[in-house]
Write an enzyme that holds these catalytic residues in place. Structure first.
Site, PDB file in Angstrom:
ATOM      1  N   ASN A 107       0.823  -1.222   0.000  1.00  0.00           N
ATOM      2  CA  ASN A 107       0.000   0.000   0.000  1.00  0.00           C
ATOM      3  C   ASN A 107       0.852   1.265   0.000  1.00  0.00           C
ATOM      4  O   ASN A 107       0.601   2.192  -0.777  1.00  0.00           O
ATOM      5  CB  ASN A 107      -0.946  -0.003   1.203  1.00  0.00           C
ATOM      6  N   THR A 152     -12.834  39.354 -31.877  1.00  0.00           N
ATOM      7  CA  THR A 152     -13.731  38.914 -30.810  1.00  0.00           C
ATOM      8  C   THR A 152     -14.904  38.280 -31.547  1.00  0.00           C
ATOM      9  O   THR A 152     -15.240  38.713 -32.657  1.00  0.00           O
ATOM     10  CB  THR A 152     -14.239  40.075 -29.924  1.00  0.00           C
ATOM     11  N   HIS A 153     -15.475  37.250 -30.983  1.00  0.00           N
ATOM     12  CA  HIS A 153     -16.548  36.492 -31.662  1.00  0.00           C
ATOM     13  C   HIS A 153     -16.075  35.946 -33.011  1.00  0.00           C
ATOM     14  O   HIS A 153     -16.891  35.697 -33.895  1.00  0.00           O
ATOM     15  CB  HIS A 153     -17.804  37.348 -31.876  1.00  0.00           C
ATOM     16  N   SER A 274      -4.064  14.447 -48.994  1.00  0.00           N
ATOM     17  CA  SER A 274      -5.264  13.627 -49.081  1.00  0.00           C
ATOM     18  C   SER A 274      -5.012  12.535 -50.105  1.00  0.00           C
ATOM     19  O   SER A 274      -4.302  12.738 -51.095  1.00  0.00           O
ATOM     20  CB  SER A 274      -6.446  14.491 -49.502  1.00  0.00           C
ATOM     21  N   LYS A 280      -4.818  19.066 -51.535  1.00  0.00           N
ATOM     22  CA  LYS A 280      -4.957  19.279 -50.098  1.00  0.00           C
ATOM     23  C   LYS A 280      -3.641  19.309 -49.335  1.00  0.00           C
ATOM     24  O   LYS A 280      -2.695  18.613 -49.657  1.00  0.00           O
ATOM     25  CB  LYS A 280      -5.819  18.151 -49.497  1.00  0.00           C
ATOM     26  N   GLU A 287      -4.903  19.371 -35.580  1.00  0.00           N
ATOM     27  CA  GLU A 287      -6.202  18.761 -35.266  1.00  0.00           C
ATOM     28  C   GLU A 287      -6.066  17.717 -34.162  1.00  0.00           C
ATOM     29  O   GLU A 287      -6.917  17.609 -33.275  1.00  0.00           O
ATOM     30  CB  GLU A 287      -6.803  18.123 -36.526  1.00  0.00           C
ATOM     31  N   GLN A 319      -6.126   0.733  -7.804  1.00  0.00           N
ATOM     32  CA  GLN A 319      -5.253   0.189  -8.840  1.00  0.00           C
ATOM     33  C   GLN A 319      -5.614   0.794 -10.201  1.00  0.00           C
ATOM     34  O   GLN A 319      -4.794   0.818 -11.118  1.00  0.00           O
ATOM     35  CB  GLN A 319      -5.393  -1.340  -8.880  1.00  0.00           C
TER      36      GLN A 319
HETATM   37  N1  ARG Z   1      -1.228  -3.361  -7.636  1.00  0.00           N
HETATM   38  C1  ARG Z   1      -1.752  -2.686  -6.502  1.00  0.00           C
HETATM   39  C2  ARG Z   1      -2.210  -1.277  -6.913  1.00  0.00           C
HETATM   40  O1  ARG Z   1      -1.851  -0.852  -7.932  1.00  0.00           O
HETATM   41  C3  ARG Z   1      -0.707  -2.580  -5.447  1.00  0.00           C
HETATM   42  C4  ARG Z   1      -1.249  -2.458  -4.051  1.00  0.00           C
HETATM   43  C5  ARG Z   1      -1.946  -3.699  -3.658  1.00  0.00           C
HETATM   44  N2  ARG Z   1      -2.288  -3.685  -2.278  1.00  0.00           N
HETATM   45  C6  ARG Z   1      -3.109  -4.544  -1.748  1.00  0.00           C
HETATM   46  N3  ARG Z   1      -3.375  -4.420  -0.498  1.00  0.00           N
HETATM   47  N4  ARG Z   1      -3.701  -5.437  -2.470  1.00  0.00           N
HETATM   48  O2  ARG Z   1      -2.938  -0.610  -6.196  1.00  0.00           O
END
Ligand code: ARG
Length: 455
Positions: A107, A152-153, A274, A280, A287, A319
């Site tokens: 995490n 403008t416009h 084109s 063209k 674009e 994720q």
């Molecule tokens: N692949 C996960 C993500 O991108 C990594 C973290 C996963 N953590 C967990 N507690 N499953 O968020």
């Protein structure tokens, strides 16, 4: 990696929806940098032994080399970049690899990796924005006095200079750049060491890892550290605004390129032909820049929707923060490069622009201002007299400067021949000397100011 309490393997479908290595492999470099800093800190704090650290660093270095050589084996069964690296480390150095994950969780690891990636993206984007500003400055300088109609416009309004028009974009991109610099300052704090969500019982030094990774310090709340993605939202918001500004310049290039306008030429380098119409020359790059804004705003919206209503702390929803962000910055990078290329490439058709600058009664305001300045007429009344003069010129199919003096005097008897001095576009432009105005000396002053800022 987490098989201890499991007796059977995940369903294939579970793997399919869960696997992220296909896209988070782009975090490999950041993941390795985080692991190296983490291992060094663990050893320094006595959480792992010095020998183990040497072994781990050697393995991580070998993986870095494999990544650089393109030989690293990315494998779906290891789900994401973090577990792919750890699995490979174990193959290379054996069970000691398992010590690296002490006092860390995926995490805080993913929060760190993604933050490092977005921070680098902000830095790259800022450099590109400054390069684009440089291209605009270089094009504006020789055209500080080149006349063109201001709109403008999208209706001819008052004459301006081409340099002044380009410098408007230098200002816009300057603000875009400062938004990235600002976002970077706010995001530059480290989540590493927040661990799963609550912090770690090991004597880790979060300040040390933060410093090693170029952060201003650690994030101060572990729950926030693993669960916030507002840094990415902010970068995508800045990117969206930048892409919006790019799309406006792109649209002007498209308009200026039409034979009806004929204000600029783009070389073969930034146009396409084109397959059926041989005459063209299409401004495809402009674009596409105009269209890429969809990727940026789409990515912002996507991540905003992913994050909205998510309780603290980490949820797997998060994720889904990466793909859109990666693609958005890819699109922005390409757009900024293409725009800088087009700006350097384009050549204005000064004759046509000057002609257009003098048509459409573009100096009507100058006439009204003259009546105010020279005759002391209140502006509202001067506006009325000028309106009548425009009507007269329109009926005759001529410009204001072509009206005979006697006809002008039939509208206001005190008008003198001096009026004709202000009715040319060059005089109109030269007179607008107020700060930030379109007079060539004002434009040159702004060019000099920006050259200074960018050097
Ligand atoms: N692949 C996960 C993500 O991108 C990594 C973290 C996963 N953590 C967990 N507690 N499953 O968020």
């Amino acid at each position: 990696m987490w098989g201890g309490r499991f007796t059977s393997k995940p369903a294939e479908l579970m793997q399919a929806i869960n696997v992220s290595i296909g896209f988070d492999k782009r975090l490999a470099e950041q993941d390795l940098a985080g692991s190296k800093a983490h291992a060094a800190m663990l050893a320094k704090q006595g959480v792992i032994s010095a020998e183990d650290e040497v072994t781990i660093q050697g393995g991580l270095q070998a993986i870095s080399a494999e990544m650089a050589a393109g030989t690293f084996p990315f494998r779906d069964e290891f789900e994401d970049i973090h577990m792919n690296v750890e699995a490979r480390l174990r193959e290379l150095i054996g069970p000691v690899a398992g010590r690296l994950h002490t006092a860390r969780s995926r995490n805080d690891q993913v929060a760190l990796d993604f933050r490092l990636w977005v921070r680098e993206a902000c830095d790259r984007t800022l450099a590109q924005i400054q390069a684009l500003q440089g291209a605009l400055l270089a094009k504006a300088e020789p055209h500080a006095a080149t006349l063109m109609p201001g709109f403008t416009h999208l209706q001819p309004a008052q004459p301006v200079t081409f340099g002044h028009h380009l410098m408007a974009y230098v200002e816009m991109f300057g603000r875009d750049g400062s938004r990235f610099a600002d976002a970077r300052r706010r995001m530059n704090f480290s989540p590493l060491g927040a661990a799963a969500l609550a912090g770690s019982p090991f004597p880790i030094d979060r300040h040390a890892t933060a410093q090693a990774l170029g952060f201003d310090g650690p994030l101060a709340n572990s729950l926030d550290a693993v669960s916030t993605r507002d840094f990415a939202l902010e970068a995508l918001a800045a990117g969206s605004i930048c892409a919006i500004n790019l799309s406006r310049l792109a649209e002007e290039i498209v308009i200026w390129m039409t034979p009806q306008f004929g204000f600029i030429r783009l070389s073969d380098a930034f146009t396409t032909g084109s397959s059926i119409m041989p005459q063209k020359k299409n401004p495809d790059a402009a674009e596409l820049v105009r269209a890429k804004v969809g990727k940026l705003m789409g990515a912002f919206t996507q991540l905003a929707i992913v994050m909205k209503g998510l309780p603290l702390t980490y949820s797997k929803d998060m994720q889904e923060d990466k793909v859109g962000t990666f693609e958005a910055f890819d699109a922005l990078e390409l757009s900024l490069a293409a725009m800088a290329g087009m700006v350097a490439d384009l050549e204005p058709n000064a004759e046509r622009m000057a002609l257009a600058a003098g048509s459409g009664f573009s100096t009507a305001t100058d006439l009204a201002d003259w009546l105010v300045r020279e005759l002391g007429i209140p502006f509202r009344d001067a506006h009325h007299v000028t309106g009548a003069a425009v009507k007269m010129a329109e009926t005759r199919g001529c410009e204001l400067a072509d009206l005979p003096l006697a006809d002008l005097q039939s509208l206001e008897s005190r008008i003198t021949p001096a009026i004709f001095d202000v009715l040319t576009p060059a005089a109109s432009v030269a007179s607008r000397r107020s700060y930030g105005g379109t007079s060539p000396d004002q434009v040159r002053a702004q060019i000099a100011r920006w050259k200074d800022i960018l050097s």
